[in-house]
Design an enzyme around this catalytic site. Sequence first.
Site, PDB file in Angstrom:
ATOM      1  N   HIS A 185       3.860   0.951   6.435  1.00 32.64           N
ATOM      2  CA  HIS A 185       2.523   1.737   6.137  1.00 32.64           C
ATOM      3  C   HIS A 185       1.401   0.597   5.625  1.00 32.64           C
ATOM      4  O   HIS A 185       0.151   0.538   6.240  1.00 32.64           O
ATOM      5  CB  HIS A 185       2.469   2.694   4.901  1.00 32.64           C
ATOM      6  CG  HIS A 185       1.184   3.212   4.414  1.00 32.64           C
ATOM      7  ND1 HIS A 185       0.706   2.647   2.984  1.00 32.64           N
ATOM      8  CD2 HIS A 185       0.157   3.623   4.841  1.00 32.64           C
ATOM      9  CE1 HIS A 185      -0.244   3.172   2.797  1.00 32.64           C
ATOM     10  NE2 HIS A 185      -0.834   3.701   3.890  1.00 32.64           N
TER      11      HIS A 185
ATOM     12  N   HIS B 232      -1.551   6.948  10.531  1.00 28.94           N
ATOM     13  CA  HIS B 232      -0.670   7.942   9.587  1.00 28.94           C
ATOM     14  C   HIS B 232       0.090   9.106  10.241  1.00 28.94           C
ATOM     15  O   HIS B 232       1.140   9.490   9.607  1.00 28.94           O
ATOM     16  CB  HIS B 232      -1.678   8.677   8.499  1.00 28.94           C
ATOM     17  CG  HIS B 232      -1.597   7.863   7.249  1.00 28.94           C
ATOM     18  ND1 HIS B 232      -0.868   7.938   6.075  1.00 28.94           N
ATOM     19  CD2 HIS B 232      -2.664   6.567   7.271  1.00 28.94           C
ATOM     20  CE1 HIS B 232      -1.232   6.922   5.363  1.00 28.94           C
ATOM     21  NE2 HIS B 232      -2.201   6.232   5.668  1.00 28.94           N
TER      22      HIS B 232
ATOM     23  N   HIS C 198      -1.864   7.600  -3.435  1.00 30.99           N
ATOM     24  CA  HIS C 198      -0.816   6.604  -3.084  1.00 30.99           C
ATOM     25  C   HIS C 198      -0.073   6.043  -4.288  1.00 30.99           C
ATOM     26  O   HIS C 198      -0.105   6.453  -5.204  1.00 30.99           O
ATOM     27  CB  HIS C 198      -1.588   5.414  -2.563  1.00 30.99           C
ATOM     28  CG  HIS C 198      -2.423   5.609  -1.516  1.00 30.99           C
ATOM     29  ND1 HIS C 198      -3.800   6.237  -1.634  1.00 30.99           N
ATOM     30  CD2 HIS C 198      -2.301   5.285   0.137  1.00 30.99           C
ATOM     31  CE1 HIS C 198      -4.258   6.077  -0.333  1.00 30.99           C
ATOM     32  NE2 HIS C 198      -3.143   5.852   0.761  1.00 30.99           N
TER      33      HIS C 198
ATOM     34  N   HIS D 117      -2.087  -1.312   7.836  1.00 32.32           N
ATOM     35  CA  HIS D 117      -3.511  -1.194   7.060  1.00 32.32           C
ATOM     36  C   HIS D 117      -4.052  -2.523   7.159  1.00 32.32           C
ATOM     37  O   HIS D 117      -5.160  -2.897   7.523  1.00 32.32           O
ATOM     38  CB  HIS D 117      -3.495  -0.745   5.824  1.00 32.32           C
ATOM     39  CG  HIS D 117      -3.565   0.951   5.655  1.00 32.32           C
ATOM     40  ND1 HIS D 117      -4.757   1.393   5.503  1.00 32.32           N
ATOM     41  CD2 HIS D 117      -2.469   1.860   5.400  1.00 32.32           C
ATOM     42  CE1 HIS D 117      -4.840   2.735   5.566  1.00 32.32           C
ATOM     43  NE2 HIS D 117      -3.412   3.182   5.382  1.00 32.32           N
TER      44      HIS D 117
ATOM     45  N   PHE E 196      -8.980   1.242   1.050  1.00 29.80           N
ATOM     46  CA  PHE E 196      -8.935   2.817   0.972  1.00 29.80           C
ATOM     47  C   PHE E 196      -9.802   3.723   1.162  1.00 29.80           C
ATOM     48  O   PHE E 196     -10.015   4.598   1.878  1.00 29.80           O
ATOM     49  CB  PHE E 196      -7.957   3.094  -0.269  1.00 29.80           C
ATOM     50  CG  PHE E 196      -6.660   2.789  -0.295  1.00 29.80           C
ATOM     51  CD1 PHE E 196      -5.805   2.788   0.822  1.00 29.80           C
ATOM     52  CD2 PHE E 196      -5.779   2.933  -1.444  1.00 29.80           C
ATOM     53  CE1 PHE E 196      -4.600   2.577   0.873  1.00 29.80           C
ATOM     54  CE2 PHE E 196      -4.345   2.673  -1.467  1.00 29.80           C
ATOM     55  CZ  PHE E 196      -3.921   2.508  -0.362  1.00 29.80           C
TER      56      PHE E 196
ATOM     57  N   HIS F 224      -1.133  13.128   2.780  1.00 33.56           N
ATOM     58  CA  HIS F 224      -1.356  12.637   3.962  1.00 33.56           C
ATOM     59  C   HIS F 224      -1.169  13.752   5.407  1.00 33.56           C
ATOM     60  O   HIS F 224      -1.668  13.767   6.236  1.00 33.56           O
ATOM     61  CB  HIS F 224      -0.977  11.296   4.409  1.00 33.56           C
ATOM     62  CG  HIS F 224      -1.505  10.201   3.679  1.00 33.56           C
ATOM     63  ND1 HIS F 224      -1.235   9.695   2.180  1.00 33.56           N
ATOM     64  CD2 HIS F 224      -2.676   9.449   4.134  1.00 33.56           C
ATOM     65  CE1 HIS F 224      -1.901   8.870   1.755  1.00 33.56           C
ATOM     66  NE2 HIS F 224      -2.898   8.722   2.654  1.00 33.56           N
TER      67      HIS F 224
ATOM     68  N   HIS G 222     -10.486  10.619   2.229  1.00 34.25           N
ATOM     69  CA  HIS G 222      -9.492   9.419   1.759  1.00 34.25           C
ATOM     70  C   HIS G 222     -10.065   8.794   0.666  1.00 34.25           C
ATOM     71  O   HIS G 222      -9.374   8.487  -0.084  1.00 34.25           O
ATOM     72  CB  HIS G 222      -9.234   8.573   3.025  1.00 34.25           C
ATOM     73  CG  HIS G 222      -7.832   7.875   3.056  1.00 34.25           C
ATOM     74  ND1 HIS G 222      -7.880   6.510   2.565  1.00 34.25           N
ATOM     75  CD2 HIS G 222      -6.658   8.140   2.775  1.00 34.25           C
ATOM     76  CE1 HIS G 222      -6.594   6.066   2.330  1.00 34.25           C
ATOM     77  NE2 HIS G 222      -5.883   7.221   2.613  1.00 34.25           N
TER      78      HIS G 222
END
Length: 578
Positions: free
Chosen positions: A325, A359, A197, A329, A346, A206, A176
């Site tokens: 999403h 995810h 992203h 996070h 990230f 993902h 990632h």
Amino acid sequence: MASLQSSCAVLASNPRHLNTLSSKPLSSHIPSHTRRNHRYHISCSGGASQNPSSEGKVDRRNMLLGLGGLYSAANLISDPQFASASPIESPDFKACGAVFDVQTGDALDVKCCPPPSDNIIDYKLPPVHKMRVRPAAHKVTKEYLAKFEEAIRRMKELDKTDPSDPRGFMQQANIHCAYCNGGHDQVGFPNLDIQVHNSWLFFPFHRWYLYFYERILGSLINDPTFVLPFWNWDNPKGMTMPRIFDNERSPLYDANRNQANRPPALIDLGFSGATDDLQKVVNNLTVMYSEMIRSVNSTVDFMGQPYHAGDSPSPGNGSSERGSHVSAHVFVGDPRNKYSEDMGNFYSAGRDTMFYSHHANVDRMWSIWKTLKTDVPKDITDPDYLNANFLFYDEKKQLVRVKVGDCLDNRKMGYEFEKVDIPWLNYKPTKKAARTKIEKIASGVQTADKLFPLTLKKITRVLVNKSAKGKADEVLVLENIETDSSKFIKFDVFVNDEDDGSEELDKAEYAGTFAQVPHKTKDKKGKSTINLRLTELYEDIDVADDATIVVTFIPRSNGDDVTIGGIKIIPSPPRSGR
């Protein structure tokens, strides 16, 4: 070097030979603004054409099938009009750069480069003999939890026995980081990062990532039926961090989490600031209905904006990515540490086992969205999307290349999701009992030409002309949204709302949201445009014969660091895939 004339026949029969004509990247000769939506034409005087109708023209889209050497033959191009779009290609793992924190610019003591390998094969999905079912994390059995914990324990053990093993926990976490924090340049474009992203690559990358992660875990416990659980944050029963991840004695636990948000704290998907739990729940359901159905006007509105080779990273995220999403996070990331590790950044997100459960639910949203009966097509047909590709290590430590076009159906990949209630599916806001008089709320409100570009330092109202009177099928367009990409940005949009600054999102006037997780872009500048469909909203608030509406922007986080370049309302274009 072979001449153009002598090479034409070879190219016509095998476009891959294009990489033998020059060592200098073809893309370096092509202005970025002309790379899209054209084709390369190679005129071959004196050479026989394989296709009389094409006169020896070679479609560059058909050349971009390998890992490297795809941007050669620089001397073949002299006219910018011949420039063409092309898919994002899998990076060279041998060329992986340093990693910097996007917020502070600090060089990180992190090596997130996957192990290189000269042996790369194109991955073929194995036949599906039995469908695997991913369970909701809050409903798993003791037997399942024991297998999950043992698989993670063994994956973490690989970090000690062989840190270079690509199946190890940190090596998997670093994937990632490498794809999302500037570890790799785009093939042929050394000054442009690969960023999966904030574009149409978000969902497919993902999905593949979790697919191999899952298979590696299963192989470590000799259970090919193993599946990851999904964090069911779209259902009230799953709106806390799953408790299976909150046992400090478990290998699933991660200390780098926001301690204030441990269970039983409820997630606030809208970051509305609501303090009442019931209000959080109804806000969450409203956010889900909006990002999945109500505000989505086109395929890319949900999936994310097109992203081709040579494009600047992060062209724009889709409604689901910038909504639930992002919220999860930020909800989990630990504010006690400098970089909001783990889930809040990230580069470190993959170090939290809950990231993969989060995810898995994001992936579930994609699968649900494709089944919704709306007038928005669910598939993107652009070859640059379907042929975009990535590299992953499989459960046998084999480096494999995968294509977006092979992951569009999760069932063909051998898994589906446990059937649970989807309460947001019909969670439409209640229609307003009485129409808001536009002249009442528009008093003293300035028009767009006087306010924009608009920096969201405070709650702001703007008077916007509709494209037609009455209950038209229209779209609100927020153009050239420029953000400090190193910061968490969040703002909400309301139409004809009489209550500024409300914590309530479950109302007819709620039009949608914009949010971003801190991510790397050139000069810390993120740019995007979003579309919010107004058709259902108009019906719920009764715009009658009004020629204008009042749009309210409510900054929720770092409004000083976001500027909206323009605003307009346009008729809803025909819904189609890209």
